[in-house]
Design an enzyme around this catalytic site. Structure first.
Site, mmCIF file in Angstrom:
data_model
loop_
_atom_site.group_PDB
_atom_site.id
_atom_site.type_symbol
_atom_site.label_atom_id
_atom_site.label_comp_id
_atom_site.label_asym_id
_atom_site.label_seq_id
_atom_site.Cartn_x
_atom_site.Cartn_y
_atom_site.Cartn_z
ATOM 1 N N ASP A 281 0.870 -1.168 0.000
ATOM 2 C CA ASP A 281 0.000 0.000 0.000
ATOM 3 C C ASP A 281 0.913 1.226 0.000
ATOM 4 O O ASP A 281 2.142 1.126 0.158
ATOM 5 C CB ASP A 281 -0.982 -0.010 1.178
ATOM 6 C CG ASP A 281 -2.198 0.885 0.878
ATOM 7 O OD1 ASP A 281 -2.139 1.697 -0.068
ATOM 8 O OD2 ASP A 281 -3.219 0.779 1.590
HETATM 9 C C1 NOJ Z 1 -3.968 3.930 0.089
HETATM 10 C C2 NOJ Z 1 -5.176 3.066 0.222
HETATM 11 O O1 NOJ Z 1 -5.146 2.364 1.440
HETATM 12 C C3 NOJ Z 1 -5.323 2.078 -0.913
HETATM 13 O O2 NOJ Z 1 -6.532 1.399 -0.773
HETATM 14 C C4 NOJ Z 1 -5.235 2.773 -2.214
HETATM 15 O O3 NOJ Z 1 -5.450 1.872 -3.270
HETATM 16 C C5 NOJ Z 1 -3.874 3.429 -2.323
HETATM 17 N N1 NOJ Z 1 -3.721 4.397 -1.251
HETATM 18 C C6 NOJ Z 1 -3.668 4.106 -3.653
HETATM 19 O O4 NOJ Z 1 -4.456 5.205 -3.775
#
Ligand code: NOJ
Length: 740
Positions: A281
């Site tokens: 993430d």
């Molecule tokens: C953080 C989020 O937790 C995740 O779900 C998301 O896909 C990414 N950022 C990218 O935006």
């Protein structure tokens, strides 16, 4: 036989039956030409510069240079034909001309937005959910996007957690089915088709169990609970061929998910034999230092790659650290090869080596901009996601010829807010999103008046608009109040400790109620809210979530009875925040309360009834459904038999309508205690007024399996309660015996 031998020989030589090279062979050839830096480059993902979905630290000039020199494998938040083309052009200037993958959070629609995901889950309609993702994939792929960071298949039992809006609620079975429908929708007929995008099962794992519902917080739970409740949607996604996985931010029992060998290597890439790739993430590799798990970024990169995180989203540590770690012998190069292989395989499967620009096509983009068919579907989906919580005196549906209708509340004329959280904004949003006011106005008779008063703001203490709202209500025959929480109050980093209506909205409602006018309350939210006063005092309540581009039309369709609502809650609605976590499939405990109000020496609160405000699976209709007694094929089963359960459902009311028939079981005794109820099946049926249908379910021992404390997954013979009903509380029960 000859054919099989031929195919086996072909595959051993890395070619297919037509003499062409297989993807595996092509990847091997490419890898053999790549330097270590180029391989690590494939593991790097940066965000674009115009739009950020995390704490951005881009230095755009450096990033562009890195793309040109083959040090970037993927970009997120880069979209649109023009932009994706220009980034791809840079990648094609690199030595080996390896195309970029473009990822984006396509969470509940793209150009056409659909209800927030929790609202979609309330439809319990797998067909609609799959179709919405098909549309989302068609639109997104036409805008140059190859990959969505969805579905989020995190099970969540805590409505304080802002991200419940992005998931399918609290139940593992329902969440698994919905996750599968989404993956099918996104990946369509398979990667390589021009309208198929790669899906991503996230957040691996247990992100939804963050302590206290506070986003990014720790998770501490038994491996049994993890395997039984939180992992099944991921396992099913892996088996269904989801293209990618994403790590979660949290630690699990002290080890960050990003470097968690148990879930990544032992389960995902080991036992489950998963062949796609894992993206971290945003920043989650670097954040392991803040967790206190790695002493510095070097160690973070090392632990993440060894555990099986293939791509680094915005931590910027893989490129900085991995080449060095390999040269120092601290990371075996086979781990870099493995990660690069997984990523390159997907690029081949997507057809990007044949034509890196194939998703950047002006004509397709134009066709998928404001596409009327997609909007039509969005309107239907919106109306089918709404949940009718109360309809005393049958105030709903409202007649279109009602003389004067008042719409009161801060969301009445909102446009962009109807997207809810996680929508990619476009310049024309405010012109193309249908407000509730416009939706209602368009359907109300010409001669009828629609009055409007904002009444208050979403989230402040200003009461100066109350008087005008009260005067407006007094002039109306029916008042539609549109209240809730702000559209950006649920979503990532949007945990709330107080999940009541925000600001002074409840006070406004009380003032309007004093007028004695019939009130229809519409609740806009991305999570279950606490609204006890309203639930006890307002006769008609509809949960509208955030419905997307066509919100106003969907709402009007339900208010005026063009659509009969049939949604059911995918999460338990608590009475107060103090009751959280509250979920239907809890254990019985040694001292269960026999009644809802029993307090003495039982598992209860001394100041609160035990049951929730609205149970899981709950939702009304404008019509009534009558359940006959259920008929079981047997009450004594043995071994691998199948239990058949039949029930007749009749529509005894005055409208055609849909009902979600729910099947639960309880395993009465086990090696480890079992929940008081577990959803094992559901069917959504449409019944014309006066019609009766037979609903039939089958159960086999497979449905009785559970994890014991040594993580064996099996079933035990014994007694079981079989329950069928219209929600998790209102069920009929029959007991059976099923021996092994
Ligand atoms: C953080 C989020 O937790 C995740 O779900 C998301 O896909 C990414 N950022 C990218 O935006």
């Amino acid at each position: 036989m000859k054919k099989i031998c031929f195919l086996l020989i072909c595959s051993a030589f890395g070619i297919n039956a037509y003499g062409q090279k297989t993807i595996d062979q092509k990847v091997s050839e490419l890898l053999s030409k790549m330097t270590l830096e180029e391989k690590v480059g494939q593991l790097v993902q940066y965000s674009g510069f115009e739009y950020a979905t995390g704490p951005q630290n881009s230095n755009s000039a450096t990033v562009l240079e890195e793309i040109k020199s083959g040090k970037v494998g993927s970009m997120l938040n880069v979209a649109g034909v023009e932009e994706t083309r220009s980034f791809q052009k840079l990648a094609l200037q690199s030595r080996l001309k390896i195309p970029l993958l473009f990822g984006q959070d396509v969470i509940h629609g793209y150009r056409t937005t659909f209800p927030v995901n929790l609202g979609q889950a309330a439809s319990w309609d797998l067909g609609l959910i799959e179709k919405s993702e098909r549309i989302a994939a068609t639109e997104a792929s036409a805008y140059g996007i190859h990959w969505t960071f969805a579905p989020m298949v995190d099970i969540a039992r805590d409505p304080r957690w802002g991200r419940v809006m992005e998931g399918s609620g609290e139940d593992t079975y329902l969440g698994t089915q919905i996750g599968l429908a989404r993956i099918k929708g996104f990946q369509g007929k398979g990667l390589g088709n021009i309208d198929a995008i790669m899906a991503c099962a996230k957040h691996f794992a247990a992100y939804g169990a963050a302590v206290g519902g506070r986003d990014y917080n720790s998770v501490d739970m038994s491996l049994r609970q993890l395997n039984e409740t939180y992992l099944p949607p991921f396992k099913a996604a892996a088996e269904a061929g989801v293209a990618t996985f994403m790590n979660s931010f949290n630690d699990i029992n002290g080890v960050p998910a990003t470097a968690n060998t148990y879930i990544l290597r032992d389960l995902l890439k080991g036992k489950w034999n998963y062949k796609g790739f894992v993206v971290s993430d945003w920043g989650s590799i670097g954040e392991m230092t803040y967790h206190g798990y790695t002493k510095d970024k070097t160690e973070a990169a090392q632990k993440a790659i060894l555990a099986g995180s293939d791509m680094d989203m915005e931590s910027r540590v893989y490129m900085a650290e991995l080449p060095k770690l390999v040269k120092e012998g601290k990371v075996d190069p086979k781990f870099i090869d493995e990660a690069a292989r997984r990523i390159l395989t997907k690029k081949f499967e997507m057809g990007l080596f044949d034509d890196p620009y194939r998703f950047s096509d002006d004509k397709r983009q134009k066709d998928q901009t404001n596409n009327q068919e997609n909007r039509k579907f969005g309107r239907e989906f919106g109306s089918k996601s709404m949940v009718l919580l109360k309809n005393q005196k049958n105030i709903l549906p409202i007649s279109k010829s009602t003389k004067t209708v008042a719409l009161i509340g801060p969301f009445g004329k909102e446009t962009v807010a109807n997207h809810g959280f996680w929508a990619v904004g476009f310049k024309d949003d405010s012109q193309r999103i249908v407000s509730q006011f416009d939706g209602i106005r368009n359907q109300l008779d010409q001669n009828s008046a629609l009055l409007y008063a904002k009444g208050c703001n979403v989230d402040d203490q200003d009461r100066s608009m109350f008087a005008e709202a009260v005067e407006t209500a007094k002039k109306a025959d029916v008042v539609i109040m549109t209240l809730g929480e702000g559209h950006a109050m649920s979503g990532e980093a949007k945990s709330r400790s107080n999940i009541h209506f925000s600001g002074v909205q409840e006070d406004l409602l009380k003032e309007i109620a004093k007028t004695g006018k019939p009130i229809v309350l519409m609740i806009n939210a991305g999570r279950p809210l606490v609204f006890d006063w309203a639930a006890d005092n307002i006769p008609t309540i509809m949960y509208t979530w955030w419905l997307g581009t066509e919100a106003g039309n969907s709402i009007a369709d339900v208010l005026f009875g063009k659509v009969n609502p049939g949604g059911k809650l995918p999460m338990t609605f608590p009475r107060t925040e103090g009751q959280i976590p509250v979920y239907y499939n809890h254990y019985n405990t040694g001292r269960p309360a026999k009644t809802n109000t029993e307090r003495n020496y039982v598992s209860a609160y001394i100041d609160l009834d035990n049951d929730p405000k609205f149970p899981f699976g709950y939702g009304l209709s404008y019509t009534q459904f009558k359940y006959s007694d259920m008929i079981l094929s047997s009450a004594d089963l043995k071994g691998n038999q199948t239990l058949n359960i039949k029930v007749n459902i009749s529509n005894t009311g005055n409208y055609d309508g849909e009902e979600v028939v729910q099947l639960y079981i309880r395993d009465l005794f086990g090696k480890v205690v079992r929940p008081v109820k577990e959803l094992k099946g559901f069917q959504k049926i449409f019944l014309k007024k006066g019609e009766t249908k037979i609903v039939s379910f089958n159960l086999t021992p497979e449905n009785l399996k559970f994890y014991d404390d040594a993580l064996n997954y099996d079933w035990e013979g014994g007694e079981f309660d079989i329950m069928v009903g219209t929600n998790s509380q209102d069920v009929q029960t029959k007991r059976i015996s099923w021996i092994k």
